[in-house]
Structures are given as C-alpha cells and as structure tokens.
Enzyme design. Structure first.
Site, PDB file in Angstrom:
ATOM      1  CE1 TYR A 188       6.383   5.191  -5.271  1.00 56.46           C
ATOM      2  CE2 TYR A 188       8.029   5.235  -7.030  1.00 56.46           C
ATOM      3  CZ  TYR A 188       7.153   4.534  -6.226  1.00 56.46           C
ATOM      4  OH  TYR A 188       7.060   3.169  -6.352  1.00 56.46           O
ATOM      5  CB  ALA A 236      -0.896  -0.003   1.235  1.00 60.79           C
TER       6      ALA A 236
END
Ligand code: UDP
Length: 319
Positions: free
Chosen positions: A136, A69
């Site tokens: 990210y 996730a």
C-alpha cells in the site's frame, strides 16, 4: 473552478468534496462505489459512477483533480500486492494520461505516512527517507515519484498530502454529517466506538510490548475537517512544473491506550479491550512534522485535541 474529485464517495474524499462545494466550486465526483457510498457525495456535486480508468469523458474543461480513489487496506495489500500496484499506480497513471490528453494540469494527491515505513526519528519531515514496509505504502510512494517526474517533464502542477491518522467527522454548513463508515473497518477509533455502540464486545489492542511509554503504538491523529481544509490550500498552491509534498498531522502522538481512555471518557462506556498480537508492519511511533505546510500554506489545525476528534466521531454515529 471546475473540479474533479476521484473517490469523492469515500470518507475523506466526501469531506473535501463538501468543503469544495461550500467554497463555491463546481464539483464532479467520480467514484466506482467499490468502497464508497453514493449518499456520501455532497448534494451540490455531480456524481459519476465510474473508475479512474474511465475518467476521460468527464475531464474536459476541468481545472484540477483531487485524487482520492485508491485501495487502502494495508493487510490486503500484503496479501494481494498486484491489486494495489494495478489500482493505485496503474489506475493513477491512466488518470494522469487522461488528464494530459484533456489539458488538465493540476492535481492534489492523497498520499500517506505509510510512504515513510519505519521512521528513524520523530517528528517525521518530508525530507526523511521513504522506505515503505507494505505494498500500500509502496504504491502511494510510486505515485508520488511519478508526479515528480510528470511535473518536471510535462509541467504538471502537483501537491501530495501525506496523511497521518485521520479521524473525526465533518458537519457541513447544510447540517449534513460526513463520517467514516468502511465495510471492512481496520482503524482504531471506529473500532473502539463500535464497542461503545454495542456492535462488538471488545476491541483488540495490537501489541503492548512496543518501545513506547505504555507499550502500545503511538500515532498522530488529525481531524478530517482540518485535513480537508489543507486540500483547498493545496489547490491554490499548485504551481506549474512543481510537485510539492506536505505531511499532514498535528505533531502530537497518542498511544492506543490513551485513545482508548479518551473514548471511554467521551462515550461513558467501559469499552473492554483485549491484548492481541502485534499487527505485522505496524511501526511503534508515527508522528508528523507539519511545519512545512504551516509555513508554506498557512495551514493550522483548528481541532487538534484528541478529545474533540473522538467526540465528533462519536456524535456522528447512529445510536
Ligand atoms: N489498532 C488496535 N486495534 C484496532 C485497530 C488498530 O490496537 O482494532 C492499533 C494499530 O495497531 C495501530 C493504531 O491502533 O498501532 C492505529 O491503527 P489504525 O489502523 O487506526 O491506523 P494506522 O496507523 O495503521 O494507519
């Protein structure tokens, strides 16, 4: 074993969950469905719709966690870095705390080639410098760093798998197919195949002036079934107090132009392409050395051909 798969309603998490169920494990999927799909959870798994910060209730009795996730859009991470730090690092730290409280000592983490940033040489080794060029990659690297510390401090058994370009689709033993279907699709192969499906008129080629043989970016594409299999090997390799990091790719690069021509061959569609500006933050070449995981865990890609990767992705799409 009793296993928790966070993000198991997503593309890669769903395939890993399916392979774990097939291998006879008792699997719980935890996913908030922010980007996943409930029908991507394999039928043999229990599904809990919740975020990773709410994992405490499902963790007791769990042997290991597979943690997928995450927020994973590079462009969005540049626009909204706080969101990426909060979800990817903050969320994972909360998960690690809940794991400690519940006495769960094993984790396999979904890391990324984006932790390396713009590499100095190829193929990339796990010992090469990590200098992510976007939030990210930075947030995933921060988790890797935290895992190293938690292994040392608390005896956590952790494996990080650094994925290169994952593609293709997986058909499970029960005939169900798991494929990539992001609402916001940024990846090359699904975008190219969307043209062949007549959902788009053309695909953009982001830059043709890179220092590569044909001027377009070169990437290392790995079949999602091969990638998923490495997670099962990683589970067996988890060892108390140790954090291992492995690259996962095929060790061969294909340019955007080469991928386009394979897609044209596989689909029989002409797939118009339009040259566009470079996408900010795209390294020219990203190719993995996966020698370490091959040596340590005996992992070997079985579907390394780019043609097979594209053909499987294409066959799984509704037409
Ligand atoms: N790319 C492209 N057109 C697209 C999507 C991607 O030219 O519609 C290029 C992108 O610039 C990169 C390569 O294809 O060089 C692979 O991009 P992708 O987003 O699939 O994966 P990344 O390497 O960014 O993780």
């Amino acid at each position: 074993m009793k296993l928790l798969v966070t993000g198991g309603a997503g593309y890669i998490g769903g395939v890993v969950a399916a392979q774990l169920v097939e291998a006879g494990h008792e699997v719980t999927v935890l996913d908030d469905l922010s980007t996943g799909h409930a029908d991507a959870v394999p039928p043999g798994a229990r599904f809990v719709e919740a975020t990773i910060t709410e994992a405490a209730d499902v963790l007791p009795g769990t042997d290991a966690v597979f943690h997928f996730a995450a927020k994973s859009l590079v462009g969005e991470s540049v626009e909204r870095p706080g969101l990426y730090w909060a979800h990817n690092l903050g969320g994972t730290l909360a998960l690690l705390d809940s794991m400690r409280a519940a006495g769960v000592g094993r984790i396999v983490f979904s890391s990324t080639a984006a932790t390396y940033g713009e590499p100095e040489r190829h193929p990339i080794l796990e010992t090469d410098p990590t200098r992510p060029t976007n939030p990210y990659g930075a947030s995933k690297l921060a988790v890797d760093t935290a895992l190293t510390a938690f292994a040392r401090l608390y005896g956590l058994a952790a494996v990080s798998l650094r994925y290169f370009n994952v593609a293709g689709a997986y058909t499970a033993a029960d005939g169900r197919t798991y494929r990539e279907r992001h609402t916001v699709e940024t990846h090359l192969i699904p975008n190219v195949l969307a043209v062949a499906r007549r959902l788009r008129e053309s695909v953009g080629v982001f830059g043709t002036d890179y220092p590569t043989p044909d001027g377009t970016c070169v990437r290392d594409y790995i079949h999602v079934a091969d990638l998923a299999r490495a997670h099962l090997l990683a589970l067996d390799a988890c060892s108390e107090g140790e954090h291992r990091i492995y690259n996962l790719g095929n060790g061969t690069g294909f340019s955007v132009t080469e991928v386009l021509s394979v897609c044209r061959e596989v689909t029989g569609h002409e797939i118009p392409a339009v040259v566009r500006e470079r996408r900010p933050g795209d390294p020219a070449v990203l190719v993995a050395s996966s020698e370490k995981i091959q040596r340590d865990l005996g992992w070997k890609p079985e579907r390394a051909s780019i043609r097979e990767i594209v053909a499987d992705a294409w066959a799984a799409l509704p037409r």
